[in-house]
Design a protein around this motif. Sequence first.
Motif, PDB file in Angstrom:
ATOM      1  N   LYS A 213       0.789  -0.909  -0.022  1.00  0.00           N
ATOM      2  CA  LYS A 213      -0.040   0.093  -0.052  1.00  0.00           C
ATOM      3  C   LYS A 213       0.907   1.310   0.049  1.00  0.00           C
ATOM      4  O   LYS A 213       1.902   1.276   0.564  1.00  0.00           O
ATOM      5  CB  LYS A 213      -0.901   0.136   1.365  1.00  0.00           C
ATOM      6  N   LYS A 214       0.559   2.120  -0.685  1.00  0.00           N
ATOM      7  CA  LYS A 214       1.054   3.599  -0.714  1.00  0.00           C
ATOM      8  C   LYS A 214       1.399   4.023   0.544  1.00  0.00           C
ATOM      9  O   LYS A 214       0.304   4.481   1.231  1.00  0.00           O
ATOM     10  CB  LYS A 214       0.614   4.431  -1.880  1.00  0.00           C
ATOM     11  N   PRO A 215       2.391   4.388   1.070  1.00  0.00           N
ATOM     12  CA  PRO A 215       2.616   4.887   2.474  1.00  0.00           C
ATOM     13  C   PRO A 215       2.256   6.501   2.349  1.00  0.00           C
ATOM     14  O   PRO A 215       2.158   7.000   1.475  1.00  0.00           O
ATOM     15  CB  PRO A 215       4.159   4.878   2.800  1.00  0.00           C
ATOM     16  N   LYS A 216       1.478   6.823   3.743  1.00  0.00           N
ATOM     17  CA  LYS A 216       0.786   8.142   3.642  1.00  0.00           C
ATOM     18  C   LYS A 216       1.802   9.218   3.332  1.00  0.00           C
ATOM     19  O   LYS A 216       1.395  10.470   2.884  1.00  0.00           O
ATOM     20  CB  LYS A 216       0.006   8.121   4.874  1.00  0.00           C
ATOM     21  N   THR A 217       3.068   8.769   3.747  1.00  0.00           N
ATOM     22  CA  THR A 217       4.195  10.071   3.578  1.00  0.00           C
ATOM     23  C   THR A 217       4.996   9.966   2.429  1.00  0.00           C
ATOM     24  O   THR A 217       5.956  10.688   2.358  1.00  0.00           O
ATOM     25  CB  THR A 217       5.120   9.929   4.860  1.00  0.00           C
ATOM     26  N   TYR A 218       4.668   9.187   1.247  1.00  0.00           N
ATOM     27  CA  TYR A 218       5.353   9.000   0.199  1.00  0.00           C
ATOM     28  C   TYR A 218       5.044  10.179  -0.781  1.00  0.00           C
ATOM     29  O   TYR A 218       4.090  10.549  -1.032  1.00  0.00           O
ATOM     30  CB  TYR A 218       4.789   7.648  -0.427  1.00  0.00           C
ATOM     31  N   SER A 219       6.249  10.616  -1.007  1.00  0.00           N
ATOM     32  CA  SER A 219       6.566  11.736  -2.119  1.00  0.00           C
ATOM     33  C   SER A 219       7.778  12.252  -2.621  1.00  0.00           C
ATOM     34  O   SER A 219       8.773  11.636  -1.974  1.00  0.00           O
ATOM     35  CB  SER A 219       6.314  13.001  -1.194  1.00  0.00           C
ATOM     36  N   ALA A 220       7.967  12.832  -3.353  1.00  0.00           N
ATOM     37  CA  ALA A 220       9.251  13.279  -3.913  1.00  0.00           C
ATOM     38  C   ALA A 220      10.249  13.607  -3.055  1.00  0.00           C
ATOM     39  O   ALA A 220      11.300  13.355  -2.857  1.00  0.00           O
ATOM     40  CB  ALA A 220       9.338  14.087  -5.151  1.00  0.00           C
ATOM     41  N   SER A 221       9.779  14.454  -2.080  1.00  0.00           N
ATOM     42  CA  SER A 221      10.542  15.495  -1.158  1.00  0.00           C
ATOM     43  C   SER A 221      11.022  14.024  -0.157  1.00  0.00           C
ATOM     44  O   SER A 221      12.285  14.089   0.346  1.00  0.00           O
ATOM     45  CB  SER A 221       9.959  16.426  -0.423  1.00  0.00           C
ATOM     46  N   ALA A 222      10.363  13.213   0.044  1.00  0.00           N
ATOM     47  CA  ALA A 222      10.631  12.194   1.082  1.00  0.00           C
ATOM     48  C   ALA A 222      11.650  11.264   0.444  1.00  0.00           C
ATOM     49  O   ALA A 222      12.460  10.934   1.379  1.00  0.00           O
ATOM     50  CB  ALA A 222       9.465  11.419   1.707  1.00  0.00           C
ATOM     51  N   ILE A 223      11.676  11.033  -0.714  1.00  0.00           N
ATOM     52  CA  ILE A 223      12.427  10.094  -1.023  1.00  0.00           C
ATOM     53  C   ILE A 223      13.890  10.828  -1.387  1.00  0.00           C
ATOM     54  O   ILE A 223      14.855  10.196  -1.261  1.00  0.00           O
ATOM     55  CB  ILE A 223      11.864   9.553  -2.620  1.00  0.00           C
ATOM     56  N   ASN A 224      13.607  12.133  -1.731  1.00  0.00           N
ATOM     57  CA  ASN A 224      15.035  12.842  -2.166  1.00  0.00           C
ATOM     58  C   ASN A 224      15.761  12.821  -0.693  1.00  0.00           C
ATOM     59  O   ASN A 224      16.806  12.913  -0.665  1.00  0.00           O
ATOM     60  CB  ASN A 224      14.663  14.369  -2.572  1.00  0.00           C
ATOM     61  N   GLU A 225      15.001  13.043   0.413  1.00  0.00           N
ATOM     62  CA  GLU A 225      15.503  13.224   1.633  1.00  0.00           C
ATOM     63  C   GLU A 225      16.267  11.803   2.101  1.00  0.00           C
ATOM     64  O   GLU A 225      17.314  11.847   2.620  1.00  0.00           O
ATOM     65  CB  GLU A 225      14.534  13.675   2.956  1.00  0.00           C
ATOM     66  N   ILE A 226      15.607  10.788   1.832  1.00  0.00           N
ATOM     67  CA  ILE A 226      16.230   9.536   1.929  1.00  0.00           C
ATOM     68  C   ILE A 226      17.436   9.252   1.272  1.00  0.00           C
ATOM     69  O   ILE A 226      18.445   8.840   1.803  1.00  0.00           O
ATOM     70  CB  ILE A 226      15.272   8.285   1.840  1.00  0.00           C
ATOM     71  N   THR A 227      17.500   9.580  -0.042  1.00  0.00           N
ATOM     72  CA  THR A 227      18.570   9.656  -0.895  1.00  0.00           C
ATOM     73  C   THR A 227      19.707  10.488  -0.210  1.00  0.00           C
ATOM     74  O   THR A 227      20.761   9.907  -0.545  1.00  0.00           O
ATOM     75  CB  THR A 227      17.929  10.105  -2.346  1.00  0.00           C
ATOM     76  N   THR A 228      19.376  11.455   0.255  1.00  0.00           N
ATOM     77  CA  THR A 228      20.372  12.307   0.485  1.00  0.00           C
ATOM     78  C   THR A 228      21.089  12.034   2.091  1.00  0.00           C
ATOM     79  O   THR A 228      22.289  11.823   2.115  1.00  0.00           O
ATOM     80  CB  THR A 228      20.077  13.890   0.781  1.00  0.00           C
ATOM     81  N   LYS A 229      20.188  11.642   2.870  1.00  0.00           N
ATOM     82  CA  LYS A 229      20.555  11.523   4.339  1.00  0.00           C
ATOM     83  C   LYS A 229      20.928   9.982   4.443  1.00  0.00           C
ATOM     84  O   LYS A 229      21.650   9.579   5.136  1.00  0.00           O
ATOM     85  CB  LYS A 229      19.456  12.052   5.478  1.00  0.00           C
ATOM     86  N   ALA A 230      19.789   9.236   4.185  1.00  0.00           N
ATOM     87  CA  ALA A 230      19.715   7.542   4.552  1.00  0.00           C
ATOM     88  C   ALA A 230      20.798   6.920   3.509  1.00  0.00           C
ATOM     89  O   ALA A 230      21.367   5.733   4.200  1.00  0.00           O
ATOM     90  CB  ALA A 230      18.603   7.112   4.519  1.00  0.00           C
ATOM     91  N   ILE A 231      21.007   7.252   2.514  1.00  0.00           N
ATOM     92  CA  ILE A 231      21.950   6.548   1.465  1.00  0.00           C
ATOM     93  C   ILE A 231      23.254   7.138   1.472  1.00  0.00           C
ATOM     94  O   ILE A 231      24.172   6.861   1.657  1.00  0.00           O
ATOM     95  CB  ILE A 231      21.311   6.522   0.299  1.00  0.00           C
ATOM     96  N   GLY A 232      23.037   8.546   0.823  1.00  0.00           N
ATOM     97  CA  GLY A 232      24.191   9.668   0.657  1.00  0.00           C
ATOM     98  C   GLY A 232      25.245   8.931  -0.248  1.00  0.00           C
ATOM     99  O   GLY A 232      25.237   7.855  -1.019  1.00  0.00           O
TER     100      GLY A 232
END
Length: 726
Positions: A213-232
């Motif tokens: 199911k699509k998470p309620k907080t799913y968005s471009a900004s949320a993925i960008n934040e993960i890409t930057t901070k959680a993966i980097g």
Amino acid sequence: MKNLIKNFFVKDTYKTLGKLTFLAAFINLVIECFNRGSLFEGVEHMISNPLVFLYNGLLILLTLSIALLTKRRVFTTLLISIIWIGLGITNFILLNSRVTPFTATDFTLLGDGTTIFTKYFNDFQITLVIIIGILLLIGLIYLWWRGPVYKNKITYFKNTLMVSILIIIFSIFTQTAISTNLLAKNFGNLADAYKDYGFVYCFVNSVVNTGMKKPKTYSASAINEITTKAIGNVENENEAKKPNIIMIQLESLFDPTTLKDVEFSRDPIPTLHKLASEFTSGYVSVPSIGAGTANTEFEAITGMNLDFFGPGEYPYKTILKETTAESTAFNLKELGYKAHAIHNNDGTFYSRNKVFSNLGFDTFTSVEYMNPIEETPTGWAKDKILIKEILNTLNYTDEQDFIYTISVQGHGKYPNNPEGDLQTEETTDEVTNEATAEALEEASNSEETVNPEETTTDVINSEETSNAEETTTENKKPSKAELLKAYSSSPDYIKVDGFSEEKDYAFEYYVNQLNEMDKFVEELINELSKLNEDVVLVLFGDHLPTFGITQEDLAVNTLFDTPYVIWDNMNLPKNDRNLQTYELSAYVLEQLNITNGTLTKFHQKNRYSDEYLRAFELLQYDMLYGKRKVYGETNPFEPTDIQMGIYDEKLTDIIEEEDRILIKGDYFTKYSKVIINGNTVKTTYISPNELSIKKQELESGDVFTVGQLDGTYILSETNEYIYEKE
């Protein structure tokens, strides 16, 4: 208003509804008795969990209320009742064969399960099911033709309104039950959920709650934040090591010595215990108990979490049939690796022959490409064949190899007694236990293992005559009962004391299969140690075996924990840690300073983060079902043109003899079948270079190929050979 109510609840309608309500409660009680395998426990569930029982009954009533909209009310009611009780009985049968209950996804496995079905059930049971099915079908057809028909006029508006009211009541009940935790939407333990929330609710949930199911907080900004901070930019200061990486997922691997009050005549898994003391080891927490091999496989290969899917889902049968997904195979290929899958079981099971292409594997060697194969007394291929296949695969390429191997030897169903409750055939000739034991011992000591379907005549009576064309009553292979008796009389047989009396023989049989798997690991490591190449070997289990083991039976760990160990010939440091299955590949690569892959980086960097699971779910949804923002809104992974087997089978010549036609070529197995002008012909396997078929009239221009068949499915074919008549 009074007249409206009076007209709405017309006498025959509310009487019918009352009868349906009673019937729904009865059906639910029957189903729960099957769900628990006990009449007493079914009644106890009804009394101790009245709201859950009421909810499940209301769900059944909803389906039965369809009868109010038909003239053939008796037929419709009976048909729906049979379907519900049939589902309950199916769940009962599966629970006795595996720990995981029946879900909607099991319907997608029907095509795969035809070959495995005969290993779970004997001929009598299969025949009985078919006969009952035929009788039910005849009875339903007769009832439709001759059964009672509702003679009054159906007031469709009122009856539809009544059904709609039931739906509204059910919807309100559902939302209230979930919000008050009476019911759960997602299940951590599927088997426990079916007991806690009832079969009907859980099964229906598995129908409607699929995928992610699509998470309620799913968005471009949320993925960008993960890409930057959680993966980097996860970079390792040390240079990456690039050894051959072999992962072996061992069927039903479990450390039986962790059971309380159970004793063994000797250690069943001495090799694995020794390896665990010397190399990185621990436990992996797998997604299921007793079944679900493909789901453990999914987590280990992709680094994704099955908990984010609906209950009972098999991604191999859903999303991975539609799209590619990031995997360890794809990630390592960026470093120049070749990716291979090996499995000593059917190639089409769980659609692996197609799914592995979407996971980036270059080759897939299933049992249809292995030769010779020795089988267990219950018909599964022994794991020792994997040694040859792994070594052949390593030698086949010049590049480093990533080899994901799935074993099958420890698979259930396990026999309940030495007489062989799985016996499916009787031999008319008298083969003594002593002769059978001698045959098995001779086979196990030979470099060339005995073909389980063509045991040679100098060992024991052959299934086929010397010309490999006709079977006689004097030449039969030993029955499973004879094989089991011989197996349990071996001097190396491990005795078990203190296990459940009802399943003591079955467990003892399993323990001895486990011991053979342990010997396979020892022999494999001995062979790998001889190589002049760096190798990392990862060994782990897919799930616990199906013996009804409870948490109270274990001295350590949980029912979801299976052992793992990472052997290497590179002197890697010992770094013990318990892991989730989806962390395993990333952890192995971390020991080698390899960070390739989005989820590899994510797991290596964030495993202790408070936001780990929230970010993980968003990332996984984006990668599989979302817009793939993490990849720049493109899918960077293309399906591979996967090759079945590592060698190209060849057809080189057709030779006509007096009583047969010989087919010459390379890399044939007992699964090789001759195909003439697109029609599969009954084929006798002679050797890896020779097959034969019965003498028949051939015409110039006839097109010959040899196919590797899984049942009737052609996994691959050789080159075409055009026959020219002399």
